[in-house]
Design an enzyme around this catalytic site. Structure first.
Site, PDB file in Angstrom:
ATOM      1  N   MET A  86       9.081   0.136  -4.033  1.00 22.50           N
ATOM      2  CA  MET A  86       8.677   1.369  -4.305  1.00 22.50           C
ATOM      3  C   MET A  86       7.459   1.768  -4.288  1.00 22.50           C
ATOM      4  SD  MET A  86      11.583   3.374  -7.433  1.00 22.50           S
ATOM      5  CE  MET A  86      10.170   4.050  -8.512  1.00 22.50           C
ATOM      6  N   GLY A  87       6.162   1.677  -3.380  1.00 22.82           N
ATOM      7  CA  GLY A  87       5.522   1.304  -2.695  1.00 22.82           C
ATOM      8  C   GLY A  87       4.277   1.589  -4.294  1.00 22.82           C
ATOM      9  N   ASN A  88       3.566   2.571  -3.835  1.00 22.14           N
ATOM     10  CA  ASN A  88       1.766   1.695  -4.833  1.00 22.14           C
ATOM     11  C   ASN A  88       1.753   0.713  -5.122  1.00 22.14           C
ATOM     12  OD1 ASN A  88      -0.407   2.791  -6.336  1.00 22.14           O
ATOM     13  ND2 ASN A  88       1.016   2.895  -8.029  1.00 22.14           N
ATOM     14  N   HIS A 104       0.558  -3.757  -6.227  1.00 24.21           N
ATOM     15  CA  HIS A 104      -0.277  -4.443  -6.878  1.00 24.21           C
ATOM     16  C   HIS A 104      -0.516  -5.740  -6.507  1.00 24.21           C
ATOM     17  CE1 HIS A 104       2.985  -5.425  -9.414  1.00 24.21           C
ATOM     18  NE2 HIS A 104       3.458  -4.383  -9.565  1.00 24.21           N
ATOM     19  N   GLY A 135       0.702  -8.354  -7.569  1.00 20.06           N
ATOM     20  CA  GLY A 135       2.196  -8.742  -7.403  1.00 20.06           C
ATOM     21  C   GLY A 135       2.793  -8.796  -6.332  1.00 20.06           C
ATOM     22  N   HIS A 136       2.798  -7.674  -6.639  1.00 17.69           N
ATOM     23  CA  HIS A 136       3.875  -7.027  -4.594  1.00 17.69           C
ATOM     24  C   HIS A 136       3.198  -8.265  -3.798  1.00 17.69           C
ATOM     25  CE1 HIS A 136       4.027  -3.048  -6.288  1.00 17.69           C
ATOM     26  NE2 HIS A 136       5.362  -3.503  -6.804  1.00 17.69           N
ATOM     27  N   GLN A 160      15.758   6.193  -9.674  1.00 17.20           N
ATOM     28  CA  GLN A 160      15.509   5.750 -10.132  1.00 17.20           C
ATOM     29  C   GLN A 160      14.910   6.172 -11.168  1.00 17.20           C
ATOM     30  OE1 GLN A 160      14.265   2.071  -7.524  1.00 17.20           O
ATOM     31  NE2 GLN A 160      14.009   1.624  -9.419  1.00 17.20           N
TER      32      GLN A 160
END
Length: 95
Positions: free
Chosen positions: A26-28, A30, A32-33, A57
């Site tokens: 969903m963007g934003n 970090h 982990g992504h 969501q």
């Protein structure tokens, strides 16, 4: 890295790919992504990352409008991580 906004264009581009990995977000983004993108690159030639803030969501008392949208910064991170495609559809494209 390509930025694609429609399902039709995404399907067209992916037809020629031998192997594809998909990282939905969903963007934003970090660390982990970005780690997921790095791992995806180990398993596929083409890494597609979606950035879609899904209104379904969010509950009735959650504020969809205030969810951070950091597309430019996200794309910079994804390019550096080696993503092939960023899929950024509008809500109307998905629903």
């Amino acid at each position: 890295m390509q930025i694609i906004k429609t399902v039709t264009e995404l399907r067209s581009v992916l037809k020629s790919q031998a192997s594809i990995a998909f990282v939905p977000t969903m963007g934003n983004l970090h660390a982990g992504h970005i780690h997921l993108v790095t791992r995806a690159k180990q398993h596929a030639e083409c890494v597609v990352v979606s950035i879609f803030v899904n209104p379904l969501q969010f509950g009735a008392n959650e504020d969809l409008a205030s969810y951070p949208r950091t597309l430019e910064a996200d794309c910079e991170k994804l390019k550096a991580a080696g993503a092939s495609i960023v899929f950024t559809p509008a809500v109307a494209e998905i629903y």
